[in-house]
Motif scaffolding. Structure first.
Motif, PDB file in Angstrom:
ATOM      1  N   ALA A 187      11.291   0.726  -3.539  1.00  0.00           N
ATOM      2  CA  ALA A 187      12.542   0.630  -2.777  1.00  0.00           C
ATOM      3  C   ALA A 187      12.439   1.345  -1.449  1.00  0.00           C
ATOM      4  O   ALA A 187      13.024   0.902  -0.444  1.00  0.00           O
ATOM      5  CB  ALA A 187      13.691   1.211  -3.602  1.00  0.00           C
ATOM      6  N   LEU A 188      11.707   2.436  -1.382  1.00  0.00           N
ATOM      7  CA  LEU A 188      11.561   3.189  -0.137  1.00  0.00           C
ATOM      8  C   LEU A 188      10.550   2.538   0.802  1.00  0.00           C
ATOM      9  O   LEU A 188      10.738   2.508   2.021  1.00  0.00           O
ATOM     10  CB  LEU A 188      11.118   4.614  -0.452  1.00  0.00           C
ATOM     11  N   ALA A 189       9.479   1.983   0.232  1.00  0.00           N
ATOM     12  CA  ALA A 189       8.419   1.411   1.070  1.00  0.00           C
ATOM     13  C   ALA A 189       8.888   0.175   1.828  1.00  0.00           C
ATOM     14  O   ALA A 189       8.477  -0.042   2.976  1.00  0.00           O
ATOM     15  CB  ALA A 189       7.210   1.065   0.205  1.00  0.00           C
ATOM     16  N   ALA A 190       9.743  -0.647   1.216  1.00  0.00           N
ATOM     17  CA  ALA A 190      10.156  -1.896   1.855  1.00  0.00           C
ATOM     18  C   ALA A 190      10.873  -1.670   3.191  1.00  0.00           C
ATOM     19  O   ALA A 190      10.474  -2.235   4.214  1.00  0.00           O
ATOM     20  CB  ALA A 190      11.028  -2.710   0.901  1.00  0.00           C
ATOM     21  N   PRO A 191      11.945  -0.862   3.265  1.00  0.00           N
ATOM     22  CA  PRO A 191      12.596  -0.669   4.569  1.00  0.00           C
ATOM     23  C   PRO A 191      11.722   0.073   5.571  1.00  0.00           C
ATOM     24  O   PRO A 191      11.821  -0.178   6.778  1.00  0.00           O
ATOM     25  CB  PRO A 191      13.862   0.127   4.221  1.00  0.00           C
ATOM     26  N   PRO A 248       0.805  -1.230   0.000  1.00  0.00           N
ATOM     27  CA  PRO A 248       0.000   0.000   0.000  1.00  0.00           C
ATOM     28  C   PRO A 248       0.836   1.278   0.000  1.00  0.00           C
ATOM     29  O   PRO A 248       0.498   2.245  -0.677  1.00  0.00           O
ATOM     30  CB  PRO A 248      -0.822  -0.133   1.286  1.00  0.00           C
ATOM     31  N   LEU A 249       1.942   1.278   0.771  1.00  0.00           N
ATOM     32  CA  LEU A 249       2.796   2.462   0.770  1.00  0.00           C
ATOM     33  C   LEU A 249       3.397   2.702  -0.612  1.00  0.00           C
ATOM     34  O   LEU A 249       3.439   3.841  -1.095  1.00  0.00           O
ATOM     35  CB  LEU A 249       3.916   2.305   1.802  1.00  0.00           C
ATOM     36  N   ALA A 250       3.869   1.624  -1.235  1.00  0.00           N
ATOM     37  CA  ALA A 250       4.451   1.767  -2.578  1.00  0.00           C
ATOM     38  C   ALA A 250       3.409   2.279  -3.566  1.00  0.00           C
ATOM     39  O   ALA A 250       3.711   3.127  -4.421  1.00  0.00           O
ATOM     40  CB  ALA A 250       5.026   0.431  -3.036  1.00  0.00           C
ATOM     41  N   THR A 305       3.890   7.818  12.301  1.00  0.00           N
ATOM     42  CA  THR A 305       4.827   8.180  11.240  1.00  0.00           C
ATOM     43  C   THR A 305       4.333   7.702   9.880  1.00  0.00           C
ATOM     44  O   THR A 305       4.396   8.427   8.883  1.00  0.00           O
ATOM     45  CB  THR A 305       6.218   7.575  11.533  1.00  0.00           C
ATOM     46  N   VAL A 306       3.833   6.474   9.841  1.00  0.00           N
ATOM     47  CA  VAL A 306       3.302   5.947   8.581  1.00  0.00           C
ATOM     48  C   VAL A 306       2.121   6.783   8.111  1.00  0.00           C
ATOM     49  O   VAL A 306       1.990   7.089   6.915  1.00  0.00           O
ATOM     50  CB  VAL A 306       2.893   4.470   8.754  1.00  0.00           C
TER      51      VAL A 306
END
Length: 386
Positions: free
Chosen positions: A270-274, A254-256, A376-377
């Motif tokens: 790439a950013l959403a995974a970590p 969902p973030l990606a 934060t999310v």
């Protein structure tokens, strides 16, 4: 597999710890057949004990308190007496691990220290300062074989058999074979077992022709593993592995999707995974260390490009190096360069002021950190573009 222990005092002889399964105990009063896990603490020669071998040892017994997986500890001053050698499969895995150790010894600095961990999960050669830097930077998971290794190796196997025109069932078999080989090579640690179980569920979906839903696969894997071995619930490695995977499958996607409206899709993924993994794991990590890695996401983004080359080339170097040492060492050089980069990122991030934040320990701190992570999310959850 045996692990070296830190000296009890300066100048003390090196010691090692190994987990064994006991099937026979003899005392002055007689002998009895048993079946249970025991921890053996003995001289450094126990490090050379090969998985699967049948050994005999003498020492002093200490019963462990209830709640520990092992039934007792055997402290011995003698090395293991091999009664029966390892089965051929375990012996082959030991040969590959020995090749990794040999190749790492030929590489300088952090490259040689990190390579065995990234390749086969062996962190015995990681110096204490680098170990601390990896922890502060949130990169310790890169030196523990987990789902990322299975994903990389499985994807490579699928790509190879697909290029040959293999049907779906053959692709599933290829994933199972390489997954089983990886488990045999690195040992059945909690995170490895969880990752292997998820891969098995995914293969089942591949065989029946359905795309496996990741949350369902994770749930099925966890339930099956805990039914088979309830002690896994007390293993921090297993808990962190499940939390990280849960964060990736429930939050990473969902973030990606949201960030893809504002960033290129590869950058958003790439950013959403970590971010997802860090938010999910941080409260559990707090149970063992009262600090929070503030720059963990940045460190993982910087180290990410080196993970696949280090893993794939490191495994290829180890396998090829068992029969052709010179070629294996050639492949180990670029793998070591990728490992050096991981170590360099860890050291640079750990040296940055404010890289780790002291936090309220225990359950209240974990709950507070979980709330902070959720907030934060939410702040990072942009509205969809019209």
């Amino acid at each position: 597999m045996a692990r070296p222990l830190a000296p009890s005092w300066p100048g003390a002889p090196p010691r090692a710890r190994v987990d064994v399964r006991v099937d026979h105990v003899a005392t002055h009063e007689g002998s009895v057949a048993v079946d249970g896990p025991v921890v053996v603490v003995g001289p450094a020669t126990w490090v050379d004990a090969q998985p699967g071998a049948r050994v005999r040892a003498e020492g002093r017994w200490s019963v462990l308190p209830a709640g520990d997986r092992a039934a007792a500890v055997l402290v011995t001053d003698d090395g293991p007496t091999v009664v029966a050698p390892s089965p051929s499969a375990d012996a082959a895995a030991a040969t590959i691990r020995a090749a990794v150790t040999r190749q790492a010894a030929a590489l300088p600095g952090d490259a040689g220290a990190v390579l065995p961990g990234v390749t086969v999960g062996d962190t015995g050669g990681v110096p204490e300062d680098l170990r601390d830097a990896l922890r502060v930077a949130g990169l310790t998971h890169l030196t523990a074989v987990s789902g990322a290794h299975f994903a990389l190796v499985g994807a490579l196997a699928v790509a190879c058999v697909t290029a040959m025109g293999a049907p779906r069932a053959v692709r599933a078999v290829a994933v199972v074979v390489v997954g089983a080989a990886l488990v045999l090579l690195v040992g059945p640690s909690p995170s490895v077992v969880r990752a292997a179980a998820m891969a098995a569920v995914g293969c089942a979906g591949l065989v029946v022709g359905r795309r496996s839903a990741s949350p369902a696969a994770l749930a099925a894997a966890v339930v099956a593993l805990l039914l088979g071995d309830p002690w896994l619930a007390s293993e921090l490695g297993f808990v962190l592995s499940v939390l990280a995977t849960g964060g990736l499958v429930l939050l990473g996607g969902p973030l990606a999707d949201r960030w893809a409206a504002h960033l290129p899709r590869p950058a958003a993924t790439a950013l959403a995974a970590p971010v997802a993994a860090h938010v999910a794991c941080a409260p559990a990590v707090l149970l063992v260390t009262p600090t929070v890695s503030v720059l963990g996401v940045v460190a993982n983004l910087l180290a990410a490009p080196a993970v696949a080359p280090a893993t794939v080339l490191g495994l290829a170097a180890a396998v090829i190096g068992t029969g052709w040492p010179a070629a294996g060492q050639v492949l180990a050089v670029p793998a070591g360069a990728a490992c050096w980069w991981i170590g360099a990122v860890a050291r640079a991030v750990a040296a940055t002021p404010g890289a780790a934040l002291t936090w309220l320990p225990g359950g209240p701190g974990g709950l507070l950190l979980a709330v902070a992570g959720a907030a934060t999310v939410r702040l990072c959850w942009p509205s969809r573009s019209p």
